[in-house]
Design a protein around this motif. Structure first.
Motif, mmCIF file in Angstrom:
data_model
loop_
_atom_site.group_PDB
_atom_site.id
_atom_site.type_symbol
_atom_site.label_atom_id
_atom_site.label_comp_id
_atom_site.label_asym_id
_atom_site.label_seq_id
_atom_site.Cartn_x
_atom_site.Cartn_y
_atom_site.Cartn_z
ATOM 1 N N THR A 165 50.902 -8.533 -1.161
ATOM 2 C CA THR A 165 50.327 -9.684 -0.485
ATOM 3 C C THR A 165 49.905 -10.661 -1.604
ATOM 4 O OG1 THR A 165 48.179 -8.426 -0.857
ATOM 5 C CG2 THR A 165 49.199 -8.077 0.932
ATOM 6 N N ALA A 166 50.545 -10.585 -2.856
ATOM 7 C CA ALA A 166 50.269 -11.693 -3.827
ATOM 8 C C ALA A 166 50.761 -13.011 -3.320
ATOM 9 C CB ALA A 166 51.118 -11.451 -5.085
ATOM 10 N N PRO A 167 49.833 -14.200 -3.735
ATOM 11 C CA PRO A 167 50.018 -15.525 -3.251
ATOM 12 C C PRO A 167 51.010 -15.969 -4.088
ATOM 13 C CG PRO A 167 48.167 -15.575 -4.820
ATOM 14 C CD PRO A 167 48.497 -13.997 -4.379
ATOM 15 N N LEU A 168 52.299 -15.721 -4.186
ATOM 16 C CA LEU A 168 53.510 -15.987 -4.885
ATOM 17 C C LEU A 168 53.900 -17.615 -4.534
ATOM 18 C CD1 LEU A 168 55.592 -12.761 -5.080
ATOM 19 C CD2 LEU A 168 53.811 -13.843 -6.671
ATOM 20 N N THR A 169 54.395 -18.355 -5.094
ATOM 21 C CA THR A 169 54.764 -19.602 -4.754
ATOM 22 C C THR A 169 56.213 -19.385 -4.521
ATOM 23 O OG1 THR A 169 55.469 -20.377 -7.022
ATOM 24 C CG2 THR A 169 53.430 -20.799 -6.483
ATOM 25 N N GLY A 170 57.156 -18.835 -5.184
ATOM 26 C CA GLY A 170 58.422 -18.812 -4.751
ATOM 27 C C GLY A 170 59.078 -20.204 -5.473
#
Length: 240
Positions: A41-46
């Motif tokens: 659930t990490a808020p990764l940016t991509g």
């Protein structure tokens, strides 16, 4: 002695289990640094998969940056913010290294950073480094470089002014605070190479881009990219 040390570690883990620095829950067997749920659930940016992205656009408004990427969104009040504060202020340098490795694997898989030759951590002033005991950006850089197969250069760039914290300053004050804060001691090591400049948090970008600009001026033929472990969504035009 190694058997005794192993036994002591096993006993210690029963009474003081390692905990996820994001949610605080004990890590299950096989989990490392961050628990499985928080990873999922990490808020990764991509951003590392995008040749063009909002962070690159912001950087290119100020400098001819090749690539730019932030790994996580820096969300105020979240456990991820506490993870970063842990290695900035509470000595959790191993977390910084592990997060750099995770980030580095993503950069490697994207293929956009394959020609990076040298990774430079944003330097701390010697006084601040002495007080903290280490530079957290060096550990992030080590983790990234290990995955990219690039060298880490900790010596070519130095911080010549012990600048005040940027945290409570206005945008204009931040820019003025880091003017002439960096110097390149060994430009020949960086000249003609693709350099990846690494820091922990990218907000306005003033600190990182001030350093990047100094490298570009000092090292002929150098190309520069930037990577931050966390980036402020608000500064890129989004909401927290």
């Amino acid at each position: 002695m190694s058997i005794l040390n192993s036994l002591l570690r096993d006993v210690a883990s029963l009474f003081f289990p390692a905990r996820c620095p994001v949610c605080g829950e004990p890590l299950a067997q096989g989990e490392r640094t961050v628990c499985t749920l928080c990873r999922a659930t990490a808020p990764l940016t991509g951003f590392w998969n995008e040749a063009g992205n909002p962070m690159l656009d912001k950087c290119r408004d100020m400098l001819p940056v090749e690539r730019a990427s932030g790994f996580l969104y820096y969300v105020h009040g979240s456990g991820w913010r506490e993870l970063i504060r842990g290695f900035k202020y509470r000595g959790a340098w191993r977390t910084a290294r592990a997060m750099g490795e995770w980030y580095g694997r993503c950069l490697k898989e994207s293929g956009l950073y394959d020609d990076v030759e040298v990774v430079v951590p944003l330097p701390l002033h010697p006084f601040k480094r002495c007080r903290r005991g280490y530079n957290q950006s060096e550990y992030i850089a080590e983790g990234i470089a290990a995955q990219l197969g690039a060298a880490v250069d900790r010596r070519s760039v130095r911080r010549r002014r012990n600048t005040a914290s940027q945290a409570l300053k206005s945008r204009r004050e931040r820019a003025r605070n880091v003017e002439d804060a960096f110097a390149v001691r060994y430009p020949g090591r960086l000249a003609g190479r693709h350099v990846l400049l690494v820091d922990d948090v990218f907000t306005t970008g003033n600190t990182m881009l001030s350093c990047a600009g100094e490298i570009l001026r000092a090292a002929p033929g150098c190309r520069i990219s930037v990577a931050a472990l966390a980036v402020s969504r608000r500064e890129l035009g989004g909401r927290e």
